[in-house]
Design an enzyme around this catalytic site. Structure first.
Site, PDB file in Angstrom:
ATOM      1  N   GLU A  46       7.574   0.650   1.543  1.00  0.00           N
ATOM      2  CA  GLU A  46       8.709  -0.265   1.747  1.00  0.00           C
ATOM      3  C   GLU A  46       8.646  -1.397   0.728  1.00  0.00           C
ATOM      4  O   GLU A  46       8.828  -2.568   1.065  1.00  0.00           O
ATOM      5  CB  GLU A  46       8.692  -0.840   3.168  1.00  0.00           C
ATOM      6  N   LEU A  47       8.408  -1.066  -0.510  1.00  0.00           N
ATOM      7  CA  LEU A  47       8.115  -2.082  -1.516  1.00  0.00           C
ATOM      8  C   LEU A  47       9.336  -2.946  -1.823  1.00  0.00           C
ATOM      9  O   LEU A  47      10.421  -2.438  -2.115  1.00  0.00           O
ATOM     10  CB  LEU A  47       7.621  -1.405  -2.801  1.00  0.00           C
TER      11      LEU A  47
END
Length: 896
Positions: free
Chosen positions: A769-770
């Protein structure tokens, strides 16, 4: 600019005349006080710091706080336009405490001789450097006279003004407000209540509440739920794929509540009757004064109905609305990279870090005691060593903190003047607690930035050994005061601190190192062996090789509403080969009420990805955070909850068997425990075992946040490893490690340290979930490059998934790569450039053995060969091949 002063080229549409006093005090007037100009040629009066660069205006002999400097801007503003204000201010050294509040205000004079004051912005001004006052305003009606002025310091304190810029955001004629009857001049026409009644007022509360502009304002009455409010139907007024600015003037009244959140929400209904609620804006409103509620939104599809409404305060509290503007948002001016001079990379800003001069430079925060002890490590902490390289050994001395009566007590140091804006600083230290601690202790290196806590790194210590603390931070707005301090153990526990380092990191040098490491782990030697009916003619033949796809997974989350915008879909399908659904697979989305299943949104997204050969992560089957569990699940007893969990597993995994390559089985188990608290510790491993039985083709992941940045003792790499090993010991088939990657001011060695520790498990690591966030898109681009290069250069990382890419469709502000209407910003350009960098190209000629060799990234290639087909003609022959991951050179035969 380097001195934190405005750059004139950015403000060609400035409506303030003589904004930098280059024309003296022309058009500026002191408000019932006196003013004079300090220029580079004049003698600087006593009491004015040499740090304050000239020219600037000095407003003196002030007897009231409201006295300041003003300019009439009536003929340069228009209603419904949106204006930004940016002023640089200071104060004289006669101020007590060397800081005072300075405000930017508008004075509005109307035809009926009434006067209103509109607060725009404030700052805590300093005697030593210029501070920025920023704000936004919009007028719903045109007063007879509009006067801008700067005010605020205590009486007797001289106010200093360096420059003032007021610019229309649109840089052109502002577009018409799409709201009808925005300031209630036509009564309540076009307005209605949402679950409540509304009323029209010219005054309330015995004359204490008056409209900001015009004669009337609207309010709600008899609100019985949080979603009740005042609304307007704007169907047909909103155009798809256009960004809109939203500005409202609001306050609250009644129910003995002095402050509450007021939110603006857009309700959308599509032609197929799907419903969507878009959060537009939120503000903490009070019963004391009007405040501005500001936001932005974009509609992807063509709604059959659109309604904008206000909601949020508790039942019984009324929402007051003075005016509302919704207009097409103008494009922001081009951004500029921050200019940092004399960065001094690797230089520690902490004075007397080695304690060679006792505790000089340090002071106790609180009434604790500081002394110096001996016996701490002589080597730099590993993360600092990775950044600094060869370095002088530490002295072996440490600060011993005793008599701690509060958790926040510890050693402290002021570092205000040593920090530079926009530089990323690494934090490193050795920490130890005394052996009389009865339980694990949380220790934090913290910064107080104008009273706001900033996390510089955190660990939990359960023994009396030295532990490394590593973290990072960045400051993007000029602070008045910055203090670093070490805190955390419970009262009565002694604390030891050694070798505290805070230094700016050289990211470019790190990138050069990572490029070499990337070449080793993401590339392979390739030998193309060509053959044809006449192999002799191949010698010396021209070869051109182009990689068309890197097979490393780069993905993003996407949501159902994005499908309605073909521009978003186009960028998505061109730039990503993996995806995850933002919400549409979560249990609260697929079954919001018991038995009411909604898989349509997930199916639509799955079909889009399948049509473009985009692989999928399943996020998530369960979520341990109680706030993310729907109310009907929270209300179940143990037996019914057990049945619901089994039904969820069976229903989801049977429906999508083989469709999702990964599943996040139970999200954020290090930070939540809803299912474990109610169903026992075994439930977590049971979820993994059951999911594997139902879909053995999927890799099952743990997934959590704050793993990689050193800022959260609950989710340190060590805690994550312990958690994974515990699940596997119970038979849970954990197949992958999800590191979410919602990170601020990343530092490569800190991230790398976490990945190295997790890598010992031998499981694939994914950033799932960068996102990175910064107001400055150039800094955001650098942050993104740090994370992508660290990931791509680490052998245990097997994929990176961004948590969105398009403005207004990301959970974090200022994290987007593409602006709302499709313009690629600097972060987006950096992402595209890195993707191109990681595609190999080669050209040359076939040798005497019919071979051509090169080193290239794993992925899909095209090769073009000029082949002679008779005495006088040549033809271009194309072929494709794949370079798979593996040890040693790969030999690929190509028959021409």
């Amino acid at each position: 600019s380097p001195n934190n002063e405005p750059m004139d080229s950015h403000y060609s549409n400035n409506i303030i005349i003589n904004h930098d006093f280059s024309g003296g005090l022309h058009l500026w007037h002191p408000n019932s006080c006196e003013a004079f100009l300090v220029s580079q040629e004049t003698t600087r009066p006593k009491g004015l710091s040499d740090n304050l660069s000239a020219p600037f205006a000095v407003i003196t002999k002030r007897k009231q706080q409201w006295q300041g400097l003003e300019q009439d801007i009536t003929d340069r503003v228009s209603p419904f336009s949106v204006y930004n204000i940016c002023a640089f201010v200071g104060i004289s050294s006669g101020a007590s405490g060397n800081q005072e509040h300075v405000l930017a205000t508008l004075k509005l004079e109307f035809e009926d001789n009434s006067v209103r004051y509109l607060f725009i912005g404030r700052t805590c001004a300093s005697t030593e450097h210029w501070e920025k006052v920023e704000g936004t305003f919009s007028l719903s009606a045109m007063p007879r006279r509009v006067v801008f002025y700067v005010e605020g310091p205590s009486p007797g304190v001289d106010l200093l003004v360096k420059s003032v810029v007021i610019s229309c955001i649109s840089f052109s004629q502002c577009e018409e407000n799409i709201i009808q009857n925005p300031r209630f001049d036509d009564g309540l026409n076009n307005w209605s209540g949402r679950g409540c009644k509304i009323a029209l007022h010219d005054t309330m509360s015995d004359g204490n509440i008056l409209p900001v502009s015009g004669k009337f304002f609207g309010s709600t009455e008899n609100r019985t739920d949080y979603w009740n409010g005042i609304q307007q139907d704007i169907t047909g007024q909103v155009k798809r794929k256009l960004a809109y600015d939203f500005i409202a003037t609001v306050r609250i009244f009644g129910n003995n509540i002095s402050a509450a959140n007021v939110k603006a929400t857009l309700y959308i209904q599509t032609a197929d009757l799907r419903e969507q609620y878009i959060g537009v804006a939120s503000v903490q409103a009070t019963d004391k004064d009007w405040v501005q509620l500001k936001g932005k939104f974009l509609v992807n599809g063509s709604p059959s109905r659109a309604v904008i409404f206000l909601e949020g305060p508790p039942p019984g509290t009324d929402i007051l609305l003075d005016n509302l503007v919704v207009k097409h948002a103008a494009k922001a001016p081009p951004a500029s990279p921050p200019v940092v001079e004399n960065a001094a990379f690797g230089v520690n800003v902490i004075a007397n870090s080695n304690l060679n001069d006792g505790t000089n430079g340090w002071f106790p925060l609180g009434n604790c005691n500081l002394s110096v002890g001996n016996g701490s490590p002589h080597i730099l902490p590993p993360m600092a060593k990775d950044s600094l390289g060869a370095h002088e050994p530490l002295s072996g001395s440490y600060i011993l903190v005793t008599n701690r009566t509060q958790t926040w007590m510890g050693p402290a140091q002021m570092i205000t003047e040593k920090l530079k804006l926009y530089l990323t600083y690494q934090v490193s230290a050795w920490i130890r607690v005394a052996n009389h601690a009865s339980k694990p202790q949380n220790i934090n290196i913290a910064l107080g930035v104008d009273g706001q806590w900033v996390n510089g790194g955190q660990i939990e210590s359960s023994d009396d050994k030295w532990h490394e603390v590593g973290g990072s931070f960045r400051i993007e707005k000029q602070p008045t005061k910055v203090m670093v301090y070490v805190q955390g153990p419970e009262a009565g526990v002694d604390l030891m601190v050694a070798g505290l380092q805070i230094f700016p990191v050289d990211r470019r040098a790190r990138f050069r190192q990572l490029k070499k490491e990337t070449d080793l782990i993401r590339k392979r030697d390739v030998i193309l062996k060509f053959s044809s009916s006449d192999s002799a003619t191949l010698v010396g033949t021209s070869v051109k090789i182009r990689q068309i796809q890197n097979t490393f997974p780069f993905g993003t989350c996407i949501n159902r509403s994005n499908i309605d915008n073909e521009d978003i879909v186009d960028f998505f399908t061109k730039n990503f080969n993996w995806s995850v659904f933002e919400n549409e697979l979560k249990w609260y989305w697929t079954e919001p009420q018991k038995g009411n299943l909604n898989y349509k949104d997930a199916d639509d997204l799955l079909n889009l990805c399948a049509n473009h050969n985009i692989q999928l992560r399943g996020h998530c089957i369960f979520w341990e955070a109680e706030s993310s569990v729907q109310s009907w699940i929270r209300n179940l007893n143990k037996d019914d909850l057990t049945s619901a969990v089994e039904n969820r597993l069976a229903g989801l995994l049977a429906r999508y068997n083989g469709k999702f390559k990964h599943y996040d089985v139970n999200n954020e188990m290090l930070h939540g425990s809803f299912y474990q608290d109610r169903l026992g510790k075994d439930i977590r491993a049971h979820m993994f075992k059951t999911a594997y039985q139902l879909d053995p083709t999927a890799t099952l992941f743990v997934n959590d946040y704050n793993i990689e940045d050193g800022c959260d003792a609950r989710s340190s790499p060590e805690k994550y490893i312990e958690h994974i090993l515990d699940l596997r010991a119970q038979g849970g088939p954990v197949g992958g490690i999800g590191v979410q990657g919602h990170i601020n001011s990343p530092v490569g060695p800190v991230v790398r340290s976490a990945l190295d520790k997790l890598g010992v498990l031998g499981l694939p690591i994914w950033f799932t979930e960068l996102d990175v966030a910064s107001d400055n898109e150039f800094v955001r681009a650098d942050d993104l490059e740090v994370m992508l290069r660290e990931s791509f250069a680490h052998p245990a990382v097997e994929g990176v998934v961004l948590w969105g890419f398009w403005e207004l469709f990301m959970s974090r502000d200022n994290a987007y790569l593409v602006n709302a209407e499709g313009d690629l910003n600097e972060a987006g350009k950096r992402y595209v450039a890195l993707k191109q960098e990681w595609l190999s190209r080669a050209r040359g000629r076939i040798d005497e053995q019919g071979k051509f060799g090169f080193r290239g990234f794993y992925g899909v290639y095209e090769v073009e060969v000029e082949v002679a087909n008779d005495v006088s003609k040549e033809k271009m022959v194309k072929a494709s091949f794949v370079v798979d991951k593996g040890e040693g050179p790969i030999v690929i035969s190509i028959n021409l």
